[in-house]
Design a protein around this motif. Sequence first.
Motif, PDB file in Angstrom:
ATOM      1  N   VAL A  73       0.893  -1.158   0.000  1.00  0.00           N
ATOM      2  CA  VAL A  73       0.000   0.000   0.000  1.00  0.00           C
ATOM      3  C   VAL A  73       0.938   1.216   0.000  1.00  0.00           C
ATOM      4  CG1 VAL A  73      -1.736   1.279   1.303  1.00  0.00           C
ATOM      5  CG2 VAL A  73      -1.763  -1.223   1.303  1.00  0.00           C
ATOM      6  N   CYS A  97     -10.928   3.101  -4.380  1.00  0.00           N
ATOM      7  CA  CYS A  97     -11.025   3.753  -3.083  1.00  0.00           C
ATOM      8  C   CYS A  97     -10.404   5.125  -3.335  1.00  0.00           C
ATOM      9  CB  CYS A  97     -10.236   2.993  -2.023  1.00  0.00           C
ATOM     10  SG  CYS A  97     -10.621   3.576  -0.363  1.00  0.00           S
ATOM     11  N   GLU A 205     -15.742  13.375   7.023  1.00  0.00           N
ATOM     12  CA  GLU A 205     -15.207  14.267   8.037  1.00  0.00           C
ATOM     13  C   GLU A 205     -15.455  15.724   7.668  1.00  0.00           C
ATOM     14  OE1 GLU A 205     -11.516  12.927  10.220  1.00  0.00           O
ATOM     15  OE2 GLU A 205     -10.715  14.645   9.118  1.00  0.00           O
ATOM     16  N   GLN A 207     -14.233  19.378   8.337  1.00  0.00           N
ATOM     17  CA  GLN A 207     -12.934  19.897   8.787  1.00  0.00           C
ATOM     18  C   GLN A 207     -12.898  21.415   8.677  1.00  0.00           C
ATOM     19  OE1 GLN A 207     -10.457  18.078   5.732  1.00  0.00           O
ATOM     20  NE2 GLN A 207     -10.102  16.279   7.022  1.00  0.00           N
ATOM     21  N   HIS A 233     -14.178   9.702   2.269  1.00  0.00           N
ATOM     22  CA  HIS A 233     -13.262   8.613   1.899  1.00  0.00           C
ATOM     23  C   HIS A 233     -14.023   7.296   1.830  1.00  0.00           C
ATOM     24  CE1 HIS A 233     -10.004   5.544   3.331  1.00  0.00           C
ATOM     25  NE2 HIS A 233      -9.940   5.658   2.019  1.00  0.00           N
ATOM     26  N   HIS A 327      -7.314   6.549  -5.150  1.00  0.00           N
ATOM     27  CA  HIS A 327      -6.006   6.075  -4.697  1.00  0.00           C
ATOM     28  C   HIS A 327      -5.820   4.554  -4.748  1.00  0.00           C
ATOM     29  CE1 HIS A 327      -7.650   7.010  -0.392  1.00  0.00           C
ATOM     30  NE2 HIS A 327      -7.822   5.738  -0.616  1.00  0.00           N
ATOM     31  N   PRO A 391      -5.518  12.459   3.507  1.00  0.00           N
ATOM     32  CA  PRO A 391      -6.058  12.424   4.867  1.00  0.00           C
ATOM     33  C   PRO A 391      -5.006  11.995   5.889  1.00  0.00           C
ATOM     34  CG  PRO A 391      -7.061  10.687   3.494  1.00  0.00           C
ATOM     35  CD  PRO A 391      -6.053  11.385   2.661  1.00  0.00           C
ATOM     36  N   MET A 394      -8.376  10.739  12.314  1.00  0.00           N
ATOM     37  CA  MET A 394      -9.490  11.448  12.955  1.00  0.00           C
ATOM     38  C   MET A 394      -9.007  12.412  14.036  1.00  0.00           C
ATOM     39  SD  MET A 394     -11.160   8.674  15.545  1.00  0.00           S
ATOM     40  CE  MET A 394     -11.421   7.233  14.556  1.00  0.00           C
ATOM     41  N   HIS A 417      -0.957   8.756  -0.234  1.00  0.00           N
ATOM     42  CA  HIS A 417      -2.424   8.778  -0.146  1.00  0.00           C
ATOM     43  C   HIS A 417      -2.910   8.947   1.281  1.00  0.00           C
ATOM     44  CE1 HIS A 417      -2.517   4.924   1.782  1.00  0.00           C
ATOM     45  NE2 HIS A 417      -3.801   4.740   1.599  1.00  0.00           N
ATOM     46  N   GLY A 418      -1.991   9.046   2.243  1.00  0.00           N
ATOM     47  CA  GLY A 418      -2.422   9.171   3.632  1.00  0.00           C
ATOM     48  C   GLY A 418      -1.199   9.213   4.526  1.00  0.00           C
ATOM     49  N   ALA A 419      -1.443   8.996   5.811  1.00  0.00           N
ATOM     50  CA  ALA A 419      -0.323   8.906   6.735  1.00  0.00           C
ATOM     51  C   ALA A 419       0.275   7.505   6.655  1.00  0.00           C
ATOM     52  CB  ALA A 419      -0.801   9.198   8.149  1.00  0.00           C
ATOM     53  N   GLU A 460      -9.018   2.640  14.368  1.00  0.00           N
ATOM     54  CA  GLU A 460      -8.671   3.822  13.572  1.00  0.00           C
ATOM     55  C   GLU A 460      -8.178   4.969  14.453  1.00  0.00           C
ATOM     56  OE1 GLU A 460      -8.804   3.989  10.193  1.00  0.00           O
ATOM     57  OE2 GLU A 460      -9.199   1.848  10.326  1.00  0.00           O
ATOM     58  N   TYR A 465      -1.766   5.492  13.124  1.00  0.00           N
ATOM     59  CA  TYR A 465      -1.227   6.022  11.869  1.00  0.00           C
ATOM     60  C   TYR A 465       0.103   6.738  12.069  1.00  0.00           C
ATOM     61  CZ  TYR A 465      -5.521   4.750   9.540  1.00  0.00           C
ATOM     62  OH  TYR A 465      -6.550   4.020   9.018  1.00  0.00           O
ATOM     63  N   ASN A 492     -16.632  13.762  12.670  1.00  0.00           N
ATOM     64  CA  ASN A 492     -16.202  12.603  11.885  1.00  0.00           C
ATOM     65  C   ASN A 492     -17.207  11.474  12.058  1.00  0.00           C
ATOM     66  OD1 ASN A 492     -14.922   9.900  11.626  1.00  0.00           O
ATOM     67  ND2 ASN A 492     -13.073  11.047  11.103  1.00  0.00           N
TER      68      ASN A 492
HETATM   69  P1  5GP Z   1      -6.650   3.822   3.376  1.00  0.00           P
HETATM   70  O1  5GP Z   1      -7.206   4.209   2.072  1.00  0.00           O
HETATM   71  O2  5GP Z   1      -5.273   3.237   3.222  1.00  0.00           O
HETATM   72  O3  5GP Z   1      -7.536   3.003   4.212  1.00  0.00           O
HETATM   73  O4  5GP Z   1      -6.523   5.176   4.207  1.00  0.00           O
HETATM   74  C1  5GP Z   1      -6.015   6.365   3.717  1.00  0.00           C
HETATM   75  C2  5GP Z   1      -5.542   7.236   4.852  1.00  0.00           C
HETATM   76  O5  5GP Z   1      -6.623   7.857   5.511  1.00  0.00           O
HETATM   77  C3  5GP Z   1      -4.818   6.537   5.982  1.00  0.00           C
HETATM   78  O6  5GP Z   1      -3.485   6.270   5.650  1.00  0.00           O
HETATM   79  C4  5GP Z   1      -4.935   7.537   7.123  1.00  0.00           C
HETATM   80  O7  5GP Z   1      -3.817   8.398   7.118  1.00  0.00           O
HETATM   81  C5  5GP Z   1      -6.180   8.342   6.771  1.00  0.00           C
HETATM   82  N1  5GP Z   1      -7.289   8.209   7.733  1.00  0.00           N
HETATM   83  C6  5GP Z   1      -7.798   7.077   8.272  1.00  0.00           C
HETATM   84  N2  5GP Z   1      -8.864   7.354   9.063  1.00  0.00           N
HETATM   85  C7  5GP Z   1      -9.042   8.710   9.007  1.00  0.00           C
HETATM   86  C8  5GP Z   1      -9.986   9.621   9.590  1.00  0.00           C
HETATM   87  O8  5GP Z   1     -10.912   9.257  10.319  1.00  0.00           O
HETATM   88  N3  5GP Z   1      -9.859  10.940   9.269  1.00  0.00           N
HETATM   89  C9  5GP Z   1      -8.874  11.415   8.451  1.00  0.00           C
HETATM   90  N4  5GP Z   1      -8.817  12.723   8.198  1.00  0.00           N
HETATM   91  N5  5GP Z   1      -7.957  10.575   7.906  1.00  0.00           N
HETATM   92  C10 5GP Z   1      -8.040   9.248   8.167  1.00  0.00           C
END
Ligand code: 5GP
Length: 495
Positions: A73, A97, A205, A207, A233, A327, A391, A394, A417-419, A460, A465, A492
Motif C-alpha cells: 500500500v 477507493c 469528516e 474539517q 473517503h 487512490h 487524509p 481522525m 495517499h495518507g499517513a 482507527e 497512523y 467525523n
Molecule cells: P486507506 O485508504 O489506506 O484506508 O486510508 C487512507 C488514509 O486515511 C490513511 O493512511 C490515514 O492516514 C487516513 N485516515 C484514516 N482514518 C481517518 C480519519 O478518520 N480521518 C482522516 N482525516 N484521515 C483518516
Amino acid sequence: GDIELRRVREHVWEIPQEGEMNAPARVLASEALLDHIGDDKTLEQLRNATHLPGITKHAICMPDGHQGYGFPVGGVGATDTTDGCISPGAVGYDINCGVRMMTTNLTYEDLQGHEEELVDALFEAVPSGLGGGGVVKGDAETIEDILARGMQWAVDAGYATDDDLAHCEDEGFRDDARPEFVSQKAKDRGRNQIGSLGSGNHFLEVQRVTDIYREDVAESFGLEADQIVVLIHCGSRGLGHQTCTDYLRRIEKEHKDLLDGLPDKELAAAPAGSELAEEYYGAMCAAINFAWVNRQLIMHRTREVFADVFDRDWRDMEMRLLYDVAHNIAKKEVHEVGVDPEGRPVRDGDAVEREERELYVHRKGATRAFPAGRPELPPAYADVGQPVIIPGSMGAGSYVLRGGDQSLDLTFGSTAHGAGRLMSRTKAKQEYWGETVQDELREQEKIYVKAQSGATVAEEAPGVYKDVDEVVRVSDELGIGDKVARTFPVCNIKG
Ligand code: 5GP
Ligand code: MN
Ligand code: MN
C-alpha cells in the motif's frame, strides 16, 4: 530484513536490480519514515513487484508505504501495455477507493455550537457500517447504467451537477468501462450499497482549514483559513472487492505460467494483450465508475444535511466539489520513458533517448499528482496542477497538495495517499478503547466522532497512523506534491 537500501540522495533510496528483477525499486522516504517501512514486509513486497513483466523504470514506494496484499500500500508500478501485464493485487481489493473534498463558504465560527447536531444528522443520513443499505436502491438496470456511465448517471438522476463532473478525476466517468465483465455476484453485492461509506477505515469528516502554505494555489482551489470543508473517503464496496476476487481466481486458473514465475502468488497478473487482461481492465473501470457514484451520493446527502442544519440552500453555502481523487487504481497513461539503444526502457542514467510509452500505471494507496500541463487535467486546474488530497487521521491534520513538477520524472505523476498505518487492527484493539478515544478527542481537541462500533474507533485511533506531517514534508521536498493547505477535523463519522 535482509534487504539493503542504497541511498541515492535525500529522501530517495534504491534496491538495486539483481537476479530476476526486471527493474530496480525505489523508496521515497525520510530516515524517520524509513524506520517504519523496514518493520514489515513492505520492502520485500516492493522488490517482488519488480518481477512483474514489463515493469518500467522502477517499482516505487511512497513515503506512507506499508505492507499490503502482495503489492505494498503506497506502491506505484508502471507496466507496459503491449508486453507487460496488469495486476489486480497492485490495484487493491477496494477498486477506486479514494477521497473527495467539498468546500463551503462557512467558517469554523459558523459551525461552532452545531457540531453535535451536525454529526448526529450526518450519521443518520449517510448509510454506513455493514448492511445499512445505500442512498439509492438499485435495480438491475440502474447498476448497469452506473457501471457504464459513472457520474453521468448521477447527473441524469439529479444527484450531481455538471460542475461536480468538471471537478472529478476523469470527469467521474471512464468510457473504457465494460459492465459485461463484472460478475452477477459483484453486481448483486453492489445493488444495496449505492451511496454507502462501508466500515472501518472509511469516513466522512467535516474539517476546518488551519494553514495555508501557497496562497496563490489555495486561491485557485478556493481554499482559505478557517473555512469549513468536507472530506469523504470510501470506494467501490462489495462490488469492487468481488471483482478483484473474481479476477484473481481466473488468473490462477488461466495464467498459471505467469503466476509460477512470480515470487509471490498475491502479485497475480494477466499478460498485456490477453483476453483476461482486457476483461479485468474493463471490469475494473466499471467498478471505478461505481465508486465515483458512491462518493457522489454521499456528497449529495451531505449537502442535504447541511441545508437542514443551517437552514440554507446548499448552493448559498457554495458547497462545491474541489476535487475527487482515486487512490486504488490502474490506468492506461502515456509517459516519457528513457530507453537504451534497443528501445528497451531503462533508468534515466542509462538512457540514450526518451520515448512516449503507454503504460498501465498501478497506484495502490497512491494518488495521481499531475502537474500543470498534463492533458488529463480539467480546465480549472490545467495551469496550476491538480489538487491532491491526503487524509491524516481522525485526530490529526489532513492536507491538500497540488501535483508537483518532479512527479512525472520520479513517480509517474504520483504521491502518497495518507499517513499510512503503523499498527495492525488487532494490535490497535489491544492498545485502545473506542469510547476513551472518542471522549479524549472531544474534550481535548473539540472533535466529534460518531461510529457504528467502538471497535472501529479503536482500530482507527490517531495513534495507529504514521505522522502525516512528515509524509507530506517528504512529498513537498521531493517536489512530487506541493503543500497547499492543512485541515483539522471537527466532526467525523465512521462505519
Ligand atoms: P486507506 O485508504 O489506506 O484506508 O486510508 C487512507 C488514509 O486515511 C490513511 O493512511 C490515514 O492516514 C487516513 N485516515 C484514516 N482514518 C481517518 C480519519 O478518520 N480521518 C482522516 N482525516 N484521515 C483518516
Ligand atoms: Mn477503501
Ligand atoms: Mn482508501
